[in-house]
Write a protein that holds these residues in place. Sequence first.
Motif, short mmCIF file in Angstrom:
data_model
loop_
_atom_site.label_atom_id
_atom_site.label_comp_id
_atom_site.label_asym_id
_atom_site.label_seq_id
_atom_site.Cartn_x
_atom_site.Cartn_y
_atom_site.Cartn_z
N GLU A 44 0.84 -1.21 0.00
CA GLU A 44 0.00 0.00 0.00
C GLU A 44 0.87 1.25 0.00
O GLU A 44 0.58 2.23 -0.70
CB GLU A 44 -0.91 0.01 1.23
CG GLU A 44 -1.98 -1.06 1.23
CD GLU A 44 -3.23 -0.63 0.47
OE1 GLU A 44 -3.19 0.42 -0.19
OE2 GLU A 44 -4.24 -1.35 0.56
N LEU A 56 -3.15 0.83 -10.74
CA LEU A 56 -3.78 1.47 -9.58
C LEU A 56 -5.29 1.50 -9.73
O LEU A 56 -6.03 1.25 -8.76
CB LEU A 56 -3.23 2.88 -9.40
CG LEU A 56 -1.75 2.97 -8.97
CD1 LEU A 56 -1.27 4.41 -9.03
CD2 LEU A 56 -1.56 2.40 -7.57
N ARG A 57 -5.78 1.77 -10.94
CA ARG A 57 -7.23 1.78 -11.16
C ARG A 57 -7.81 0.38 -10.98
O ARG A 57 -8.88 0.21 -10.39
CB ARG A 57 -7.55 2.30 -12.57
CG ARG A 57 -7.36 3.80 -12.73
CD ARG A 57 -8.04 4.29 -14.00
NE ARG A 57 -7.50 3.64 -15.19
CZ ARG A 57 -6.47 4.12 -15.90
NH1 ARG A 57 -5.87 5.26 -15.52
NH2 ARG A 57 -6.04 3.50 -16.98
N ALA A 59 -6.62 -2.02 -9.13
CA ALA A 59 -6.59 -2.36 -7.71
C ALA A 59 -7.80 -1.77 -6.99
O ALA A 59 -8.39 -2.42 -6.11
CB ALA A 59 -5.30 -1.86 -7.07
N ASP A 60 -8.19 -0.57 -7.36
CA ASP A 60 -9.31 0.09 -6.70
C ASP A 60 -10.66 -0.52 -7.06
O ASP A 60 -11.66 -0.24 -6.39
CB ASP A 60 -9.31 1.58 -7.05
CG ASP A 60 -8.19 2.34 -6.36
OD1 ASP A 60 -7.69 1.83 -5.33
OD2 ASP A 60 -7.82 3.42 -6.84
N ARG A 61 -10.69 -1.36 -8.10
CA ARG A 61 -11.96 -1.97 -8.51
C ARG A 61 -12.27 -3.25 -7.75
O ARG A 61 -13.38 -3.78 -7.87
CB ARG A 61 -11.96 -2.25 -10.02
CG ARG A 61 -12.05 -0.99 -10.88
CD ARG A 61 -12.51 -1.31 -12.29
NE ARG A 61 -11.55 -2.11 -13.02
CZ ARG A 61 -10.60 -1.60 -13.82
NH1 ARG A 61 -10.49 -0.29 -13.97
NH2 ARG A 61 -9.76 -2.39 -14.47
N ARG A 68 -7.79 -7.14 -3.20
CA ARG A 68 -7.04 -5.94 -3.54
C ARG A 68 -5.62 -6.02 -2.99
O ARG A 68 -4.65 -5.68 -3.68
CB ARG A 68 -7.73 -4.70 -2.98
CG ARG A 68 -7.02 -3.39 -3.30
CD ARG A 68 -7.78 -2.20 -2.73
NE ARG A 68 -7.18 -0.96 -3.16
CZ ARG A 68 -6.16 -0.36 -2.55
NH1 ARG A 68 -5.65 -0.91 -1.44
NH2 ARG A 68 -5.66 0.77 -3.00
#
Length: 242
Positions: A44, A56-57, A59-61, A68
């Motif tokens: 993180e 990064l996008r 991972a956020d999904r 994650r």
Amino acid sequence: MTKAADLCSLALRLDRLVEPSALPAPGEALVRFVDAKTQVPSAEQLAPDVLDAMELRRADRFARPRDRGSYLVAHVALRLLLGELLDTSPRDLVMSRDACPECGGPSGRPVLLGGGAHFSLSHSRDVVFVACASTPVGVDVEAAPVPEVMARSKNFFHPDESAELAALPECRRAAAFARLWARKEACLKGTGAGLAHDGHRGYLGTGPAAEAVPPPWSLTDLPAPEGFAAALALRAPSVRWC
């Protein structure tokens, strides 16, 4: 499936990376195991300076924090290793997809633009494996499945493999299934052929040692935590890993 001591040679801490400064020789692969449960905080912290915008996008999904976390650990570990081996900032590494060897579509194995190294990664629950080599490589780790998963996947394997699994005592079937699935996935990741094609139907066997694969590929099982199986495929006449 392995003693804890066997994993010491594979273990990687993201905040204390000490790795060889050159790519493995042909026929060798650098393999590292990462315990995502302990390394998520480091991932993180490092991710904004290591991963690209698309990673990064993605991972956020992830809906579940555990998924994650393992994704972040796997991709941060891979970029740190590649950056060290290629003497490049991990964030500056540009990754793309090779053409599928079966259909020619843009869904083959991930590659570095400009070359320099081959790589593969895999994560299952809190277990992460990454591999780097000078020739195409595939690594996979699988958790021992529940009976429902095995039942749904019975037509995925070579008929002889399905027969071998069915003949095993129930107490040994899940471990053999995970071992076989990891071997299949490692080979598919190495070649870049997807599950939609028939490459997974070749015979690899469920026994304690992987069967030979067609040249120029080699296949070997890797030590893995209890309840998991892992395998490594390498485009080389023989395979050594460190």
